[in-house]
Structure formats: structure tokens, C-alpha cells
Design an enzyme around this catalytic site. Structure first.
Site, mmCIF file in Angstrom:
data_model
loop_
_atom_site.group_PDB
_atom_site.id
_atom_site.type_symbol
_atom_site.label_atom_id
_atom_site.label_comp_id
_atom_site.label_asym_id
_atom_site.label_seq_id
_atom_site.Cartn_x
_atom_site.Cartn_y
_atom_site.Cartn_z
ATOM 1 N N GLU A 1 -7.123 -10.747 17.671
ATOM 2 C CA GLU A 1 -8.490 -11.260 17.571
ATOM 3 C C GLU A 1 -8.672 -12.094 16.315
ATOM 4 O O GLU A 1 -7.880 -11.996 15.379
ATOM 5 C CB GLU A 1 -9.501 -10.123 17.615
ATOM 6 C CG GLU A 1 -9.063 -8.905 16.864
ATOM 7 C CD GLU A 1 -9.916 -7.687 17.208
ATOM 8 O OE1 GLU A 1 -10.627 -7.254 16.306
ATOM 9 O OE2 GLU A 1 -9.841 -7.203 18.351
ATOM 10 N N GLY B 1 -1.792 -9.843 12.265
ATOM 11 C CA GLY B 1 -2.534 -8.611 12.529
ATOM 12 C C GLY B 1 -3.206 -8.027 11.300
ATOM 13 O O GLY B 1 -3.319 -6.819 11.164
ATOM 14 N N SER C 1 -6.730 -8.010 9.396
ATOM 15 C CA SER C 1 -8.086 -8.328 9.836
ATOM 16 C C SER C 1 -8.838 -9.304 8.937
ATOM 17 O O SER C 1 -9.854 -9.852 9.321
ATOM 18 C CB SER C 1 -8.884 -7.042 9.918
ATOM 19 O OG SER C 1 -8.978 -6.479 8.609
ATOM 20 N N HIS D 1 0.821 -1.215 0.000
ATOM 21 C CA HIS D 1 0.000 0.000 0.000
ATOM 22 C C HIS D 1 0.856 1.267 0.000
ATOM 23 O O HIS D 1 0.394 2.327 0.397
ATOM 24 C CB HIS D 1 -0.961 -0.005 1.191
ATOM 25 C CG HIS D 1 -2.019 -1.073 1.089
ATOM 26 N ND1 HIS D 1 -2.737 -1.539 2.158
ATOM 27 C CD2 HIS D 1 -2.480 -1.764 0.009
ATOM 28 C CE1 HIS D 1 -3.595 -2.478 1.755
ATOM 29 N NE2 HIS D 1 -3.445 -2.638 0.459
#
Ligand SMILES: [Zn+2]
Length: 248
Positions: free
Chosen positions: A220, A190, A192, A123
Site C-alpha cells: 500500500e 514494506g 509504512s 531495531h
């Protein structure tokens, strides 16, 4: 689907000199160093709408606002430090050399600050600028532009941050596809699982006739958790150090 060792910790992953490891890092690894991402605040990124500060249309509409925004990000990045996850990946590169393919969705230089030498910033990079008009090469640029946007010395066009905005094509997709094809361990950290095309890489890996081992690391469960052999949940700065067992 996590595998827990006798000490309650995860079993390390054995890595050999000839292993080919693909690592994709996302916003989560930078967040642990204190770099906020637009996901943190329900679509707002430091009080700005993503459409205003991270699209070509937003830049065309108000380049001064966009440059102020990225100037703030440049100032902030001078104050953050790599965390143990970045350091662990630099150590992995030290062991594997070219056998590690490290691609990041992050525009910050935290991997490089940790000592990584070969990093593909799909990016783009916060500390690089390029001309919006002519094909001159992107250049290192840590300056801040709080008033007028910078102008190209060569063509008079507007200089823009060398970051890939929403709606633009990420860098290095060919190399990334080749690395996914060649790896024997596929390891996002990390990320998502919601930002494409990166969220689709695990599907590409699994479609191979002999798929690599797929392990996710992050605090998560990612949106695409079901695509992985294992998810090792926890802060990357705690999971990555000690994740690899180097077989020398
Ligand atoms: Zn130019």
C-alpha cells in the site's frame, strides 16, 4: 506515478556492478511471511499494549511479562520462512556485494535465512540478548524465558532482549546516513513511512545535491508516498523478484 511496461508489469530497474543500492525493509516484508506487527491490531501487539512490552519502562515494571512476550515471539519465528522478497534481496547482494546496503527495521532473522550476509538490524534482533546493566557484548540467544528473567553471569544484572524499544536510539544511524549519502538507488520495501527515524530517510536522500532515484515497494501507499519518484505497489514478494535487471 507508477511506470508500467508493455506487459502490464513494471519496467525492471537496471543495476550495474558498480551501482550503490540502499534498501530499507520494514514490517510489510515480514508480514508477508506471517510475522504480525504492532500496527496490525490498532496499537496492540499480540494482545499487548506496546507500552507494556516494547519500552524500557515496561521492562522495568514487569520484566517477566516482557520476557514471556519475547519468548513467544522467539518460538513463533522458528515457524516462519523467508518469502520471495527476502530471496530477491539476497540475490541482489550476490550481484552487488558491498554495493548493497541492506538495513531492516525488523528484528526477525528472515533476511539471514534467505542468505543475506550483510544486514543492519537498526531495531536490534529477536534472537539476541544483552545485559541491562553492564557493557558486555550482546550475544546470540534463542532460549525462551517463561518464568524468571535471565540474570547476567558477569554482573548479576537483568538480561533483556536486544531489541530497540520505543524511546530508544536505533543502531547504526551513522552508517545509515553515510549509505544514504552514497547510494544511487534508494529503495524502501514494506516500510509504512510512519516510524521515525526511518520515515525521514527519503527526505535525507532527496536533500542531496544529486539525489538518488527513489522507488518505494510495498502493498500500500506509504504515508510519505509523495517523497518518492515512484511507488511500485503490490506485495513485495511479487514485486521484488524480477524488479532488477542485472547488467553484467
Ligand atoms: Zn551484566
Amino acid at each position: 506515478m507508477s511506470r508500467v511496461g508493455p506487459s502490464g508489469e513494471f519496467e525492471p530497474i537496471a543495476v550495474k556492478r558498480e551501482s550503490r543500492v540502499f534498501v530499507l525493509t520494514g514490517a510489510g516484508i515480514s508480514a508477508e511471511s506471517g510475522v504480525a506487527t504492532f500496527r496490525d491490531a490498532g496499537g496492540l501487539w499480540y494482545q499487548h499494549r506496546v507500552e507494556d512490552v516494547a519500552t524500557a519502562e515496561g521492562f522495568a515494571r514487569d520484566p517477566r511479562l516482557v520476557w514471556r512476550f519475547y519468548s513467544e515471539r522467539r518460538k513463533q519465528i522458528g515457524e516462519v520462512k523467508p518469502n520471495p522478497a527476502h530471496l530477491a534481496l539476497a540475490e541482489l547482494e550476490g550481484f552487488l556485494g558491498d554495493g548493497l546496503f541492506l538495513v531492516t527495521q525488523n528484528v526477525d532473522p528472515l533476511h539471514e535465512l534467505a542468505g543475506s550476509k550483510r544486514v543492519l538490524h537498526m531495531h536490534g534482533e529477536l534472537l539476541t540478548s544483552r545485559c541491562d546493566t553492564c557493557p558486555r557484548r550482546p550475544f546470540r540467544d534463542d532460549r525462551t524465558y517463561l518464568d524468571d528473567p535471565p540474570v547476567c553471569d558477569e554482573c548479576g544484572g537483568t538480561i533483556r532482549p536486544d531489541v530497540i524499544w520505543f524511546g530508544e536510539i536505533p543502531l547504526g544511524l551513522r552508517e545509515i546516513a553515510d549509505a544514504i549519502e552514497a547510494c544511487d538507488l534508494f529503495l524502501p520495501v514494506g516500510s509504512s513511512g510512519s516510524v521515525y527515524p526511518a520515515a525521514g530517510f527519503v527526505a535525507e536522500a532527496r536533500e542531496r545535491s544529486r539525489p538518488p532515484r527513489t522507488v518505494y515497494v510495498g502493498p500500500e501507499r506509504p504515508d510519505n508516498a509523495s517523497m518518492f519518484d515512484e511507488c511500485r505497489l503490490g506485495p513485495a514478494g511479487r514485486v521484488l523478484p524480477g524488479l532488477f535487471k542485472f547488467l553484467r
